[in-house]
Each structure stands twice: as C-alpha cells, then as structure tokens.
Design a protein around this motif. Structure first.
Motif, PDB file in Angstrom:
ATOM      1  N   GLY A  24     -19.089 -50.245-112.832  1.00 18.06           N
ATOM      2  CA  GLY A  24     -19.863 -50.718-113.970  1.00 18.06           C
ATOM      3  C   GLY A  24     -19.236 -51.925-114.593  1.00 18.06           C
ATOM      4  O   GLY A  24     -18.252 -52.457-114.117  1.00 18.06           O
ATOM      5  N   GLY A  25     -19.835 -52.369-115.726  1.00 16.75           N
ATOM      6  CA  GLY A  25     -19.252 -53.502-116.443  1.00 16.75           C
ATOM      7  C   GLY A  25     -20.090 -54.734-116.325  1.00 16.75           C
ATOM      8  O   GLY A  25     -21.115 -54.766-115.704  1.00 16.75           O
ATOM      9  N   SER A  26     -19.599 -55.813-116.962  1.00 18.50           N
ATOM     10  CA  SER A  26     -20.313 -57.079-116.944  1.00 18.50           C
ATOM     11  C   SER A  26     -19.321 -58.191-116.720  1.00 18.50           C
ATOM     12  O   SER A  26     -18.120 -58.001-116.764  1.00 18.50           O
ATOM     13  N   SER A  27     -19.848 -59.380-116.484  1.00 20.16           N
ATOM     14  CA  SER A  27     -18.963 -60.490-116.150  1.00 20.16           C
ATOM     15  C   SER A  27     -19.493 -61.776-116.723  1.00 20.16           C
ATOM     16  O   SER A  27     -20.676 -61.994-116.806  1.00 20.16           O
ATOM     17  N   ALA A  43     -22.917 -52.874-111.239  1.00 14.89           N
ATOM     18  CA  ALA A  43     -23.908 -53.609-112.014  1.00 14.89           C
ATOM     19  C   ALA A  43     -23.208 -54.741-112.751  1.00 14.89           C
ATOM     20  O   ALA A  43     -22.032 -54.639-113.097  1.00 14.89           O
ATOM     21  N   ASP A  44     -23.930 -55.818-112.984  1.00 17.55           N
ATOM     22  CA  ASP A  44     -23.395 -56.970-113.709  1.00 17.55           C
ATOM     23  C   ASP A  44     -24.520 -57.471-114.607  1.00 17.55           C
ATOM     24  O   ASP A  44     -25.316 -58.324-114.222  1.00 17.55           O
ATOM     25  N   ILE A  45     -24.591 -56.895-115.837  1.00 18.76           N
ATOM     26  CA  ILE A  45     -25.770 -57.131-116.684  1.00 18.76           C
ATOM     27  C   ILE A  45     -25.416 -57.666-118.072  1.00 18.76           C
ATOM     28  O   ILE A  45     -26.269 -57.698-118.954  1.00 18.76           O
ATOM     29  N   VAL A 297     -24.057 -66.756-112.938  1.00 19.55           N
ATOM     30  CA  VAL A 297     -24.427 -66.034-111.724  1.00 19.55           C
ATOM     31  C   VAL A 297     -23.868 -64.621-111.819  1.00 19.55           C
ATOM     32  O   VAL A 297     -22.662 -64.437-111.962  1.00 19.55           O
ATOM     33  N   ARG A 298     -24.745 -63.650-111.758  1.00 18.40           N
ATOM     34  CA  ARG A 298     -24.336 -62.251-111.837  1.00 18.40           C
ATOM     35  C   ARG A 298     -24.583 -61.582-110.488  1.00 18.40           C
ATOM     36  O   ARG A 298     -25.591 -61.836-109.835  1.00 18.40           O
ATOM     37  N   GLN A 299     -23.652 -60.716-110.086  1.00 11.76           N
ATOM     38  CA  GLN A 299     -23.718 -60.100-108.763  1.00 11.76           C
ATOM     39  C   GLN A 299     -23.291 -58.645-108.820  1.00 11.76           C
ATOM     40  O   GLN A 299     -22.354 -58.282-109.529  1.00 11.76           O
ATOM     41  N   SER A 300     -23.995 -57.819-108.054  1.00 11.35           N
ATOM     42  CA  SER A 300     -23.603 -56.422-107.904  1.00 11.35           C
ATOM     43  C   SER A 300     -24.048 -55.935-106.532  1.00 11.35           C
ATOM     44  O   SER A 300     -24.792 -56.612-105.825  1.00 11.35           O
ATOM     45  N   GLY A 541     -28.839 -60.398-122.781  1.00 16.91           N
ATOM     46  CA  GLY A 541     -27.965 -59.240-122.778  1.00 16.91           C
ATOM     47  C   GLY A 541     -28.627 -58.040-122.112  1.00 16.91           C
ATOM     48  O   GLY A 541     -29.859 -57.910-122.122  1.00 16.91           O
ATOM     49  N   ASN A 542     -27.815 -57.186-121.528  1.00 18.00           N
ATOM     50  CA  ASN A 542     -28.294 -55.983-120.844  1.00 18.00           C
ATOM     51  C   ASN A 542     -29.311 -56.303-119.754  1.00 18.00           C
ATOM     52  O   ASN A 542     -30.286 -55.577-119.546  1.00 18.00           O
ATOM     53  N   PHE A 543     -29.030 -57.391-119.060  1.00 21.38           N
ATOM     54  CA  PHE A 543     -29.941 -57.821-117.992  1.00 21.38           C
ATOM     55  C   PHE A 543     -29.164 -58.716-117.031  1.00 21.38           C
ATOM     56  O   PHE A 543     -28.310 -59.490-117.446  1.00 21.38           O
ATOM     57  N   GLY A 544     -29.471 -58.586-115.751  1.00 22.32           N
ATOM     58  CA  GLY A 544     -28.805 -59.421-114.760  1.00 22.32           C
ATOM     59  C   GLY A 544     -28.970 -58.843-113.380  1.00 22.32           C
ATOM     60  O   GLY A 544     -30.079 -58.681-112.884  1.00 22.32           O
ATOM     61  N   SER A 545     -27.843 -58.500-112.760  1.00 19.46           N
ATOM     62  CA  SER A 545     -27.858 -57.886-111.437  1.00 19.46           C
ATOM     63  C   SER A 545     -27.632 -56.387-111.629  1.00 19.46           C
ATOM     64  O   SER A 545     -26.516 -55.953-111.911  1.00 19.46           O
TER      65      SER A 545
END
Length: 562
Positions: A24-27, A43-45, A297-300, A541-545
């Motif tokens: 989990g987590g974000s970047s 996840a990366d959100i 760029v978000r990746q998971s 926020g709370n959105f991405g990959s």
C-alpha cells in the motif's frame, strides 16, 4: 481499450488482462519504478484524509469509448470503460481491495455469509437504506431476477458470462424482503464475485429488455452518483452526486467521462481537458508525462496483460491446434516486451500463466513447452505439411497466411503488429494486418470471431475462475468471451473442479492445472504484463494507479486537494 471486471474479465483494445498485488501507500515520484529490481506497490493513489480534499469539483476522465450497452452482463456491454462508469452509479455488494482481497460493501449489505456448507447456502442481508433511483427498495427479487437471467439456460438472453450463476439452484426470500438466501446446486468457491454489479429486476424482466433497453443509457441506478447526461454526439457522459444516496457524501460534484484518442491524451491533459490518463504501456506517453510539470506518474501492480487470441473455429486457418502451437513457438514475446516497454519496465520475462499474473503468490510459469524457439517452430510447420514456398509456406496449394485484426488508433497495437510481421516471416508465415476503427473492433470483429488472430488486453480481477472461466470454457450454446471458440472437455472439467473447490490451496493447484491445459490447446499467447502506470494531476487525492481496487473505484473518497 476494452476490459472486463467483477465476475468477468474485461477486454481492452491495444495489447493486454488482470490479477494480484500487495502492500500500500502513495508516492510523489515522477518516474516509473523498475519492476525488475524494486517492489512494485499494491496501489499508488496519493492517499489523503478526506479533510484535506475540497468539497466539490469535476473529475475529467478519458475513455476509449462509451458503452455499447450499459448492461454490463450483456455481451456488448462488457467493456472496462463501462464498468468504471458502473462503479459510480450501480451497486457492487463486494468490492476489491488493492491487494486483490475483497470486502463486503456496507452501503448495500449488513451481512453476507455461508450458512450451510452442503448444500452451499449464502445469506445476504440488505442494508435497509438501500434503494433504487425509482424509489423501490433493493430486495431479494433483484438477486433472484439476475441469477435466473445469468444462468445461461435461455439463449435469448445474450449474456457475457454465466460463471457461478449457472451453479445456483434457487434464490429465495428469507425472513423479509431484505433477506436473501441463495442455494447452490453445485458448490461455487468464488461466490463473492456474484451480483457485482447488481442490477434492478426491471432490467432482467425479459430478453428484449435485457439485451436492448439499456443500450443508450442506464434507466435505474443506485450509487453515490447518478447519470446527468449521455451525449453520443460529443461522446461524453456526466454523472453527478445523487442526493438520494444514503452513504457517505462524495467529495466530487461530478465526473465527466469523455472519449479521447490515445494519441491526443498528453495534449488533452496539458490543456486541462482531462485530469489523468493511462500510459497504456506507451513509452512516448511515459516521456510526455515525465516532462509535464502538472503530472505525476503513479504505478502499481496492475491486473492487466497483453495477449494474442487465436481463432480455432472451423472457418479459420488456425482451426488446427498443432498449427496454432507451432506459430506460438515462432513468436518471441521477450523481444516484443522489450520493444514496447523499454525503460518503463525491466522485468520482461515471459508471462507464463493465463489465470494468475505475476505478483500473485499462486503464480506459476506454465509456458515451458511453448516458449519461443524459431527452429522448433519451423520443424513443426514442416511436419504439418506447411512447406516453405518462397517467403510464405504453403500446403495443398494454399498459402500459410493469417489475418491479424487490430484497432486502428492504438499505436502499441500497430507497433506490435509490425514486430509480429517480422517474426512470423522468419518462420515462413504471412501476416495480413487489418486495422479497423476502435468503435467497431470488438462489436464487429472480436465478439463475432471475425479474425484469425487478434491483439488486445485483458483486465482481470480477484477471482480467477469467476473472472476468466468464460474466456476458456467451451460451450457450443454460449461463447461467453471465448471469442476463438477453442477448448476441450478436459479443460471444462478442470475449470469446473476449480470452481467447486472451497479449499484455497487445492483450488490454486486446480487453477494451475487448468492453465497448463489452456497452453496445450494453443488458446491464447500472453505477451507481457502491464507496468500499471498512469499520468495523474498532482492535485488529485485518493486516485491514481489503484492495483485491484478498480472494481469499483472508490468514488466517494477521490477528489482534489485543498
């Protein structure tokens, strides 16, 4: 792109299906992770507390197409873009977490549990606040109507899948209308994949309604958002907060889904016309996203893979299983993967499983006997009587030339097809590349078997049987998503055995046994798993990959930073 989710799998035009992850987590990183040497996130959100988000705003969401049918259970409706929209407006009684686990959705249910093992009986208790947009309460009758239609027994209902529903013996009213008891005639281990999305009984009232009534728009909804407008001319759908929604209030006012050509995505983002886009394994899009100061760029781990589907029907030159297997051996998926993904992902080892993807603890590489070997491919073709005759082999006066159908506006499909052209030429196989409009690709070609081989992506989910059985099961009365009409009694039995096994360890072994048979039939050739990269506006926020947490997306929590 075409995709499938929930109890089914989603096809995506271009080149790639779906499975597992963890963590989990974000970047805040602006570059993709190296999936070969670093742990890829579950996840990366850009996870944020809700008090950090604005109340209101419009999320501009690019799509490849509007749904051909808003009934996801109808054969023309099973596309990913439609499923994403469904997540905002329809009930998903179980939701997928980023790590592929599932959770009961308390907005719709207060409990769901196995109350009997033999026979298997599930009791669902519906949230007393849950209701449809026509004011009617969600009741056991909605479950019963959906189970009856999707059991596959009536061919007039053009269903996209019957897995799980075909095992249901009866659906009954419990202590009251909000109490549902589902009794299975045959055990179904992945019962949490069913009734997601759940549709109102009105849609399932008769075949004509099921097949056509929601072709233009959904008539009844029950989600945090409702339909505001569907504009086929502008190719745009807008959903807005539903004031009748009984759950937590969404942060966004509206979500606008708009059709955007993939080649135009970076410019649309730069011009403020969209707020994110899937990089779709495209190195050029990746570079544009890195250079955009408003993007991250978000990746998971992404349950999404590129593959080739072969046509084994009698009308296709590839009806011969041994010919399919020989041609598969002549395709170097590692070279394709390196050419397409480049610096985006260094883990370009072949994808060796159709039902479990890399990242799943139950993944096994079952591709050993079918890996690339050009010399073995040539020898097999010789043995089958396809002799070299100039550049292209021939047999009984017929050239070994196969027709590859791809969507016209997907650059990766174009690039992949050219690599395939070269690789197949090296073993004496001709490739006729036919580019067709994306709006016609599935409806007029893939769904009806109008190809020898075709190239797209599968988006999967947390349920390898519920999500994929309809792709590989051969049923002469209903092709489901087995577009190439390839299968066997042995594979059907293996899939049935896995579906009925309630022990997780034994079921994983059964699923891998089924995958080995899929390989042996020359059903599909996986090419590579997606790096799961998205260009996302930094203020989101709370959105991405999301990893697996896209069935449905969490529409209540996504929003713009204050």
């Amino acid at each position: 792109m075409r995709r499938r989710m929930a109890a089914l799998v989603a096809p995506v035009a271009a080149a790639t299906l779906l499975l597992t992850a963890c963590g989990g987590g974000s970047s805040g990183d602006s570059g993709l992770q190296d999936a070969g040497t670093q742990g890829v996130k579950v996840a990366d959100i850009n996870e944020q507390p809700l008090d950090k988000l604005k109340d209101g705003g419009n999320l501009q969401w690019p799509v490849d197409q509007l749904p051909d049918n808003w009934n996801y259970n109808q054969v023309d409706g099973t596309v990913a873009d439609g499923a994403y929209m469904d997540g905002a407006i329809m009930p998903y009684i179980f939701t997928q977490n980023a790590d592929a686990s599932v959770a009961m959705n308390k907005d719709y249910l207060t409990s769901a549990e196995i109350v009997s093992q033999d026979p298997q009986v599930i009791e669902y208790k519906i949230n007393p606040k849950a209701k449809w947009s026509n004011g009617r309460a969600i009741t056991w009758e909605d479950f019963a109507a959906q189970a009856k239609v999707l059991n596959g027994k009536d061919p007039d209902y053009l269903v996209s899948g019957s897995t799980g529903y075909e095992d249901i013996a009866k659906v009954e009213k419990g202590t009251d209308d909000r109490d549902v008891k589902v009794t299975f005639g045959t055990k179904f281990a992945e019962w949490k994949s069913l009734f997601a999305p759940l549709y109102p009984k009105e849609l399932n009232s008769d075949a004509a309604t099921f097949n056509k009534a929601w072709a233009a728009k959904p008539e009844i909804t029950a989600g945090p958002f409702k339909i505001k407008s569907v504009d086929q001319t502008a190719k745009q759908v807008v959903v807005e907060r539903d004031p009748a929604w009984w759950g937590a209030k969404p942060k966004l006012d509206t979500v606008t889904y708009k059709v955007v050509d993939r080649t135009a995505l970076p410019d649309a983002f730069a011009n403020g016309q969209i707020d994110f886009y899937n990089l779709n394994n495209d190195i050029n899009l990746f570079k544009r996203a890195q250079a955009d100061s408003n993007a991250v760029v978000r990746q998971s781990n992404n349950p999404d893979y590129s593959h080739l589907t072969f046509n084994g029907s009698k009308s296709s030159i590839l009806a011969d299983k041994d010919l399919r297997l020989a041609i598969m051996k002549g395709i170097d998926t590692v070279t394709i993967s390196k050419s397409i993904l480049g610096q985006m992902q260094k883990d370009t080892t072949p994808l060796g499983n159709h039902l479990y993807l890399k990242g799943s603890k139950t993944y096994e590489d079952n591709s050993g006997p079918y890996k690339f070997d050009a010399n073995a491919a040539k020898a097999a073709l010789d043995k089958l009587g396809w002799k070299q005759s100039g550049e292209i082999r021939a047999k009984d006066g017929k050239q070994l030339k196969i027709r590859l159908v791809i969507p016209s506006d997907t650059p990766i499909s174009q690039q992949t097809s050219q690599i395939l052209l070269s690789q197949l030429k090296a073993i004496g196989v001709g490739l006729d590349i036919q580019s067709v409009p994306s709006t016609e690709f599935f409806k007029n070609y893939v769904n009806v078997g109008n190809f020898d081989v075709t190239l797209f992506r599968w988006l999967s989910n947390s349920f390898p049987i519920g999500g994929s059985k309809g792709i590989y099961y051969l049923d002469p009365n209903n092709i489901n998503q087995n577009y190439g009409h390839i299968g066997s009694d042995k594979l059907n039995q293996l899939l049935d055995t896995a579906a009925q096994e309630l022990d997780d360890t034994k079921r994983a072994a059964d699923i891998n046994a089924a995958d080995k048979e899929i390989w042996a039939l020359g059903h599909q050739l996986p090419i590579y798993q997606s790096p799961g990269a998205f260009a996302v506006r930094k203020t989101l926020g709370n959105f991405g990959s999301p990893g697996y947490a896209n069935t449905p997306y969490d529409y209540v929590k996504m929003g713009f930073l204050k």
